[in-house]
Design a protein around this motif. Structure first.
Motif, PDB file in Angstrom:
ATOM      1  N   ALA A  13       0.846  -1.212   0.000  1.00  0.00           N
ATOM      2  CA  ALA A  13       0.000   0.000   0.000  1.00  0.00           C
ATOM      3  C   ALA A  13       0.875   1.254   0.000  1.00  0.00           C
ATOM      4  O   ALA A  13       0.572   2.233  -0.678  1.00  0.00           O
ATOM      5  CB  ALA A  13      -0.930  -0.011   1.213  1.00  0.00           C
ATOM      6  N   MET A  17       0.922   4.004  -2.916  1.00  0.00           N
ATOM      7  CA  MET A  17       0.650   5.413  -2.602  1.00  0.00           C
ATOM      8  C   MET A  17       1.787   6.297  -3.107  1.00  0.00           C
ATOM      9  O   MET A  17       1.540   7.378  -3.646  1.00  0.00           O
ATOM     10  CB  MET A  17       0.465   5.557  -1.083  1.00  0.00           C
ATOM     11  CG  MET A  17       0.017   6.927  -0.676  1.00  0.00           C
ATOM     12  SD  MET A  17      -1.593   7.278  -1.374  1.00  0.00           S
ATOM     13  CE  MET A  17      -1.750   8.996  -0.991  1.00  0.00           C
ATOM     14  N   SER A 122      -9.189   8.698  -4.491  1.00  0.00           N
ATOM     15  CA  SER A 122      -8.223   7.612  -4.310  1.00  0.00           C
ATOM     16  C   SER A 122      -7.635   7.642  -2.907  1.00  0.00           C
ATOM     17  O   SER A 122      -7.485   6.601  -2.259  1.00  0.00           O
ATOM     18  CB  SER A 122      -7.095   7.723  -5.340  1.00  0.00           C
ATOM     19  OG  SER A 122      -7.605   7.598  -6.632  1.00  0.00           O
ATOM     20  N   ILE A 126      -7.965   4.705  -0.158  1.00  0.00           N
ATOM     21  CA  ILE A 126      -6.776   4.084   0.422  1.00  0.00           C
ATOM     22  C   ILE A 126      -6.834   4.158   1.946  1.00  0.00           C
ATOM     23  O   ILE A 126      -6.557   3.180   2.647  1.00  0.00           O
ATOM     24  CB  ILE A 126      -5.488   4.746  -0.129  1.00  0.00           C
ATOM     25  CG1 ILE A 126      -5.271   4.312  -1.578  1.00  0.00           C
ATOM     26  CG2 ILE A 126      -4.282   4.382   0.717  1.00  0.00           C
ATOM     27  CD1 ILE A 126      -4.168   5.051  -2.280  1.00  0.00           C
TER      28      ILE A 126
END
Length: 190
Positions: A13, A17, A122, A126
């Motif tokens: 993740a 990112m 987004s 997330i």
């Protein structure tokens, strides 16, 4: 084992990112460069059109004077009509170009808002996904914590399978437990 998976998920993740932020920055830089170019063009365009129109008008006037002087017999009114037509064409072209610049600015603003919206959506997804995953795995760890303690005790005990059943090396000297004294502690594995 679950901790490794969680660590891998968090690392994935984080990498995702970071890539997302780099790409967003690249898009933002190119949009800003395009915006600057549009601003420069829009600032220089009216002056360039005016100069071109002045040059064309002067050239046309010089041409009219030269033709009249040369005695071609054309009337001055015909040249003035051509001159006015040319002036109107230049004005129409400059208005059309100004409308195109205005439309390009509106499109740029619209595209910028879309990019910002996608980035924010987004980011929210997330964050929400990370929160949900954290909560889910926290609950899973809490649920299996008792099982982990039981497995540690099984691992330390001297037990094995005998014809598909669990067999244990019990300590006959140890104190009995259970409501009928039917249980004895299992010896630790050597």
């Amino acid at each position: 084992m679950d901790t490794d998976r969680i660590t891998d998920l968090v690392a994935s993740a984080s990498a995702l990112m970071e890539r997302f932020e780099r790409r967003t920055k690249q898009i933002e830089d190119s949009l800003q460069a395009a915006h600057r170019q549009l601003q420069e063009i829009s600032q220089h365009l009216p002056e360039t059109l005016r100069r071109a129109a002045d040059t064309e008008m002067k050239h046309l006037r010089d041409s009219v004077v030269g033709t009249v002087d040369a005695g071609l017999g054309q009337s001055v009114s015909t040249y003035q009509a051509h001159l006015e037509t040319s002036g109107q064409d230049v004005r129409h072209a400059s208005h059309a170009l100004a409308a195109q610049i205005h439309a390009a600015r509106a499109l740029y603003r619209h595209l910028l808002w879309k990019v910002v919206g996608v980035c924010l959506a987004s980011l929210v997804l997330i964050v929400l996904g990370g929160g949900w995953l954290s909560r889910h795995y926290y609950d899973e760890i809490r649920r299996y914590q008792l099982s982990a303690e039981l497995l540690k005790a099984y691992d330390a005990a001297d037990v094995t399978l005998c014809n598909g059943k669990l067999c244990a090396n019990v300590d006959p000297k140890a104190a009995k437990s259970g409501d009928k004294g039917q249980y004895r502690p299992v010896r630790d594995r050597p």
